[in-house]
Design a protein around this motif. Structure first.
Motif, PDB file in Angstrom:
ATOM      1  N   GLN A   9     -30.576 -35.101 -24.143  1.00  0.00           N
ATOM      2  CA  GLN A   9     -29.350 -35.415 -24.871  1.00  0.00           C
ATOM      3  C   GLN A   9     -29.204 -34.519 -26.103  1.00  0.00           C
ATOM      4  OE1 GLN A   9     -29.177 -39.373 -26.592  1.00  0.00           O
ATOM      5  NE2 GLN A   9     -27.016 -39.524 -26.033  1.00  0.00           N
ATOM      6  N   GLU A  12     -28.223 -30.985 -24.981  1.00  0.00           N
ATOM      7  CA  GLU A  12     -26.819 -30.904 -24.588  1.00  0.00           C
ATOM      8  C   GLU A  12     -25.912 -30.932 -25.818  1.00  0.00           C
ATOM      9  OE1 GLU A  12     -23.494 -32.928 -21.714  1.00  0.00           O
ATOM     10  OE2 GLU A  12     -25.583 -32.902 -21.100  1.00  0.00           O
ATOM     11  N   ARG A  16     -23.370 -27.941 -26.807  1.00  0.00           N
ATOM     12  CA  ARG A  16     -21.934 -28.141 -27.029  1.00  0.00           C
ATOM     13  C   ARG A  16     -21.504 -27.449 -28.328  1.00  0.00           C
ATOM     14  NH1 ARG A  16     -18.574 -28.722 -23.654  1.00  0.00           N
ATOM     15  NH2 ARG A  16     -19.787 -30.323 -22.643  1.00  0.00           N
ATOM     16  N   ILE A  30     -21.437 -28.743 -19.208  1.00  0.00           N
ATOM     17  CA  ILE A  30     -22.726 -28.080 -19.400  1.00  0.00           C
ATOM     18  C   ILE A  30     -23.595 -28.394 -18.192  1.00  0.00           C
ATOM     19  CG2 ILE A  30     -24.804 -27.981 -20.821  1.00  0.00           C
ATOM     20  CD1 ILE A  30     -22.930 -28.620 -23.221  1.00  0.00           C
ATOM     21  N   GLN A  32     -26.754 -26.661 -17.451  1.00  0.00           N
ATOM     22  CA  GLN A  32     -28.187 -26.572 -17.727  1.00  0.00           C
ATOM     23  C   GLN A  32     -28.394 -25.930 -19.090  1.00  0.00           C
ATOM     24  OE1 GLN A  32     -30.465 -25.078 -14.468  1.00  0.00           O
ATOM     25  NE2 GLN A  32     -32.331 -24.896 -15.664  1.00  0.00           N
ATOM     26  N   VAL A  33     -29.453 -26.359 -19.757  1.00  0.00           N
ATOM     27  CA  VAL A  33     -29.815 -25.820 -21.060  1.00  0.00           C
ATOM     28  C   VAL A  33     -31.315 -25.574 -21.049  1.00  0.00           C
ATOM     29  CG1 VAL A  33     -29.898 -26.296 -23.531  1.00  0.00           C
ATOM     30  CG2 VAL A  33     -28.013 -27.193 -22.178  1.00  0.00           C
ATOM     31  N   VAL A  42     -27.547 -21.364 -22.130  1.00  0.00           N
ATOM     32  CA  VAL A  42     -26.647 -22.440 -21.723  1.00  0.00           C
ATOM     33  C   VAL A  42     -25.847 -21.999 -20.493  1.00  0.00           C
ATOM     34  CG1 VAL A  42     -24.747 -23.941 -22.411  1.00  0.00           C
ATOM     35  CG2 VAL A  42     -26.384 -23.165 -24.140  1.00  0.00           C
ATOM     36  N   SER A  44     -22.754 -23.130 -18.055  1.00  0.00           N
ATOM     37  CA  SER A  44     -21.610 -24.034 -18.142  1.00  0.00           C
ATOM     38  C   SER A  44     -20.584 -23.741 -17.055  1.00  0.00           C
ATOM     39  CB  SER A  44     -20.950 -23.929 -19.519  1.00  0.00           C
ATOM     40  OG  SER A  44     -20.466 -22.624 -19.738  1.00  0.00           O
TER      41      SER A  44
END
Length: 109
Positions: A9, A12, A16, A30, A32-33, A42, A44
Motif C-alpha cells: 500500500q 502504491e 501515485r 498502477i 507493479q512497483v 513503476v 502503469s
C-alpha cells in the motif's frame, strides 16, 4: 493488515505521487512497483493515452541527506528525477518493459 500489505500500500501511494510529477492522470492504474537500489520503477496502464496505453517509468529516489556519494555536499537532488521510460500498446509488453527497466536500474545503480 499484514506487514506485506502495508508495504504494498505504501509503495502504491508513493508510485501515485511519483506519476503525478510527470503528469500521469489519477485514473491510471498502477500495475507493479519495485525498487532497485536508489531507482524506483513503476508500471502503469493509462487506457486513454493515445500513444502508449502501458508504460514503465524509472525514477531516481530523492536524497534525504547529503550522503549520496555521486554528489557534493548539499547538491544531492531533493526531487524525484525521471531517468527513463518505456511504452507499449499491449499488456503482454509490460513484462519485457519491466525487465528492461530493471536492467537499466542495475546498470546505473
Amino acid at each position: 493488515m499484514t506487514r506485506t500489505a502495508r508495504i504494498a500500500q505504501l509503495r502504491e501511494s508513493i508510485a501515485r505521487r511519483v506519476l503525478d510529477t510527470i503528469g500521469v492522470p489519477a485514473d491510471a492504474r498502477i500495475l507493479q512497483v519495485c525498487r532497485v537500489g536508489q531507482i524506483f520503477i513503476v508500471a502503469s496502464e493509462e487506457s486513454s493515452n493515445r500513444w502508449a496505453a502501458y508504460a514503465v517509468d524509472t525514477f531516481r529516489i530523492p536524497a534525504s541527506d547529503d550522503s549520496d556519494p555521486f554528489y557534493e555536499d548539499g547538491e544531492a537532488p531533493k526531487l524525484w528525477g525521471v531517468l527513463a521510460g518505456w511504452g507499449g500498446d499491449g499488456a503482454d509488453e509490460v513484462d519485457g518493459m519491466l525487465a528492461a527497466a530493471t536492467a537499466y536500474a542495475r546498470s546505473v545503480a
